[in-house]
Design an enzyme around this catalytic site. Structure first.
Site, mmCIF file in Angstrom:
data_model
loop_
_atom_site.group_PDB
_atom_site.id
_atom_site.type_symbol
_atom_site.label_atom_id
_atom_site.label_comp_id
_atom_site.label_asym_id
_atom_site.label_seq_id
_atom_site.Cartn_x
_atom_site.Cartn_y
_atom_site.Cartn_z
ATOM 1 C CG HIS A 104 -0.329 0.126 2.538
ATOM 2 N ND1 HIS A 104 -0.094 -0.956 3.353
ATOM 3 C CD2 HIS A 104 0.116 1.205 3.220
ATOM 4 C CE1 HIS A 104 0.447 -0.557 4.482
ATOM 5 N NE2 HIS A 104 0.592 0.758 4.417
ATOM 6 C CG ASP A 121 0.287 -4.393 2.802
ATOM 7 O OD1 ASP A 121 0.548 -3.821 1.726
ATOM 8 O OD2 ASP A 121 0.177 -3.794 3.898
ATOM 9 C CB SER A 170 3.106 1.226 6.473
ATOM 10 O OG SER A 170 1.874 1.091 7.102
#
Length: 253
Positions: A66, A109, A201
């Site tokens: 992402h 992811d 992230s």
């Protein structure tokens, strides 16, 4: 109601740095995690936003799917001090083909970023240069079935639930992989009282043998009032995809 809270809330350009720690952790010794990368995301709004990542070799950085990539910064400890930092353009981003991004969940992811070999690096170098502050990290053996337990997470994300800005210096925290089943397939989970937070992230879950076992993906709270759980994409489950991507689009170093 299960609630997934995504970790890629934009970094606020590292201004007005707040003293503190990645939640429950401490400041890393400068350049003790030379594989760490800051990734400037490419957003339609053009507003500056950042994720973390980690260097695999001179051509590829791994991060979360992402995190759309524009620039990669290597050799960073304090983002305000650019001496020795290598700034490299993203040539191509290879997102896993089964990545799913919904309002409540990320699946698969994981992403590889190929960095350009001929992009000026602060007008001195023209490729990724390994040195004391820039080194790759190894991944677990593809056939390894052992589950890590004692691990470490590093990042420049927010340092508390109420912090308005991300940390300008690299923070780190020790975490323990839980025995209980993760809510997501192909993932490791750690209790969320201490661990990564918004802005972290794409960073690595580095475990006992010094290898990167997971990618920081998201955190969620099973029920209101329950402790949150940090979710890491399990790298070993994607070994074939990682190796084939690097083989077809670059030279594995």
């Amino acid at each position: 109601i299960t609630i997934i809270l995504i970790l890629f809330i934009p970094l606020l350009i590292f201004q007005h740095t707040r003293a503190g720690e990645i939640i429950g952790g401490h400041q890393a010794v400068p350049h003790s995690r030379p594989y760490m990368a800051i990734i400037e995301r490419e957003l339609p709004s053009k507003k500056a936003s950042f994720c973390d990542g980690f260097l695999l070799n001179k051509e590829f950085v791994m991060t979360a799917a992402h995190c759309q990539a524009r620039l990669v910064f290597l050799g960073v400890h304090n983002f305000h001090h650019r001496n020795g930092v290598q700034e490299i353009s993203s040539e191509e981003a290879y997102i896993h083909g089964n990545f799913i991004n919904t309002d409540t969940v990320f699946k698969n992811d994981i992403m590889l970023i190929k960095v350009k070999g001929n992009f000026p690096v602060f007008e001195t170098n023209k490729r990724t240069i390994f040195n004391k502050g820039v080194q790759p990290i190894d991944l677990p053996d593809p056939g390894s079935l052992s589950r890590p337990k004692s691990c470490l997470v590093s990042g420049w994300g927010k340092t508390s639930l109420t912090a308005k800005h991300q940390s300008g210096v690299l923070m780190e925290v020790n975490v323990t992989v839980t025995d209980r089943q993760c809510p997501m397939e192909h993932s490791y989970c750690c209790d969320g009282e201490s661990g990564p937070y918004r802005g972290d992230s794409g960073g690595p879950l580095v475990c006992e043998d010094g290898k990167a076992y997971g990618v920081v993906s998201a955190f969620f709270t099973p029920h209101s009032g329950d402790p949150s759980i940090n979710i890491f994409t399990k790298i070993s489950d994607y070994a074939s995809w990682i190796n084939s991507t690097m083989k077809h689009h670059g030279m594995v170093n």
